[in-house]
Design an enzyme around this catalytic site. Structure first.
Site: not given
Length: 337
Positions: A16, A18, A196, A199, A277-278
């Protein structure tokens, strides 16, 4: 080796991630300068000060502004290689990398520039860093199903470079069911499917991703814990959940790492992995996420190793390669002991 160092060095997969969310401010400004683009921030420090998010949308607003610095195939290569070098330092042995082509094609960046740059970086990382990887094309759910289908059709000439498709961006108000047709189209192309869900969106979105999109893996999924029947299904079917602890704190899904539901997810028998994630925006690459879980949630090295094994089990790698990498985790723990 203390727990923090061991958590970072532990062999792991990242599922996961990005790639646009790994764009560090320094590289963002360098690429903007190279491409003659003026960013809406005066300096690296001013940009970092803007990383105080109240929810997912407040993050996405800055995320899309930063992506404007990415224009050429070389930009996407440089972005991915910067991440992959960091991932190598964090023990990552395999990555299934998300990218958001609509963020770029809307600015008249060619699909080929995006895919070819990222794919070239993955190929070089396999040779130079011994990291395998694949690309997962994500649809921006706030742009709707029609644009998602057009994006998939635009990407299909690059089918050989794609591992799968996903669904990301603003979750609330954009249920997975809207994207049934485009995910069905992806299935006909034998692309893996992830989404996704759960969340900021409710458990119902997880049900929809599984039953309508036929997602093979759920990204985030933390709100599934609000639905006992859903938890039972996820455990029984061992459906992978790619959890991002520091992201959940940064975007106020939970207040602090000590409030995170990951231990309860593990206790429920869910197939959970840890991911970043980011990370350029959320203050921690995958090694830091493992360390935060170990130190902030009282998880031992054995527990973190079990989660690392989950990451390989949850991947789309061939079974024999999964077994080899799980063996690497066992060897690491034996050596650390």
């Amino acid at each position: 080796m203390d727990l923090r160092d061991a958590a970072k060095a532990l062999p792991k997969a990242e599922l996961h991630l990005h790639i646009e969310g790994t764009l560090e401010p320094e590289l963002m400004f360098a690429l903007a300068d190279r491409n003659g683009i003026r960013l809406p921030f005066g300096s690296v420090d001013e940009l970092r000060m803007a990383y105080e998010f109240t929810d997912l949308q407040s993050f996405l607003d800055i995320y899309y502004q930063g992506a404007a610095a990415l224009v050429t195939e070389q930009d996407f290569y440089d972005l991915a290689m910067a991440y992959l070098r960091r991932a190598h330092e964090d023990g990552v042995r395999h990555v299934e990398m998300f990218f958001d082509p609509q963020t770029h094609t809307a600015r008249d960046v060619a699909m080929g520039s995006v895919v070819d740059g990222l794919a070239a970086a993955l190929a070089d990382a396999e040779r130079e860093l011994d990291i395998t990887g694949g690309l997962i094309l994500c649809f921006l759910r706030h742009l709707g199903a029609e644009e998602a289908m057009a994006t998939l059709e635009l990407a299909l000439p690059h089918r050989d470079a794609l591992l799968g498709v996903g669904l990301d961006s603003s979750e609330v108000g954009n249920p997975p069911e809207r994207f049934a047709d485009v995910f069905a189209r992806a299935r006909t192309e034998e692309l893996h499917r992830v989404a996704h869900a759960g969340e900021e969106g409710p458990p119902a979105y997880v049900w929809g991703a599984l039953d309508v999109l036929e997602a093979e893996r759920i990204d985030h999924g933390v709100r599934a814990m609000e639905d006992g029947e859903l938890v039972s299904r996820l455990a029984a079917e061992q459906i992978p959940l790619t959890v991002c602890p520091l992201s959940n704190v940064k975007l106020r899904v939970v207040d602090t790492i000590s409030d995170h539901m990951l231990p309860a997810m593990l206790d429920a028998g869910l197939l959970v992995s840890i991911n970043s994630d980011d990370p350029a925006y959320f203050g921690g690459y995958v090694g830091e996420n493992y360390a935060a879980v170990g130190l902030g949630l009282g998880q031992s090295l054995d527990s973190l190793a079990a989660i690392a094994k989950n990451s390989f089990t949850s991947s789309f790698l061939p079974d024999d390669r999964k077994s080899d990498l799980i063996g690497e985790v066992d060897a690491f723990v034996a050596g650390a002991g």
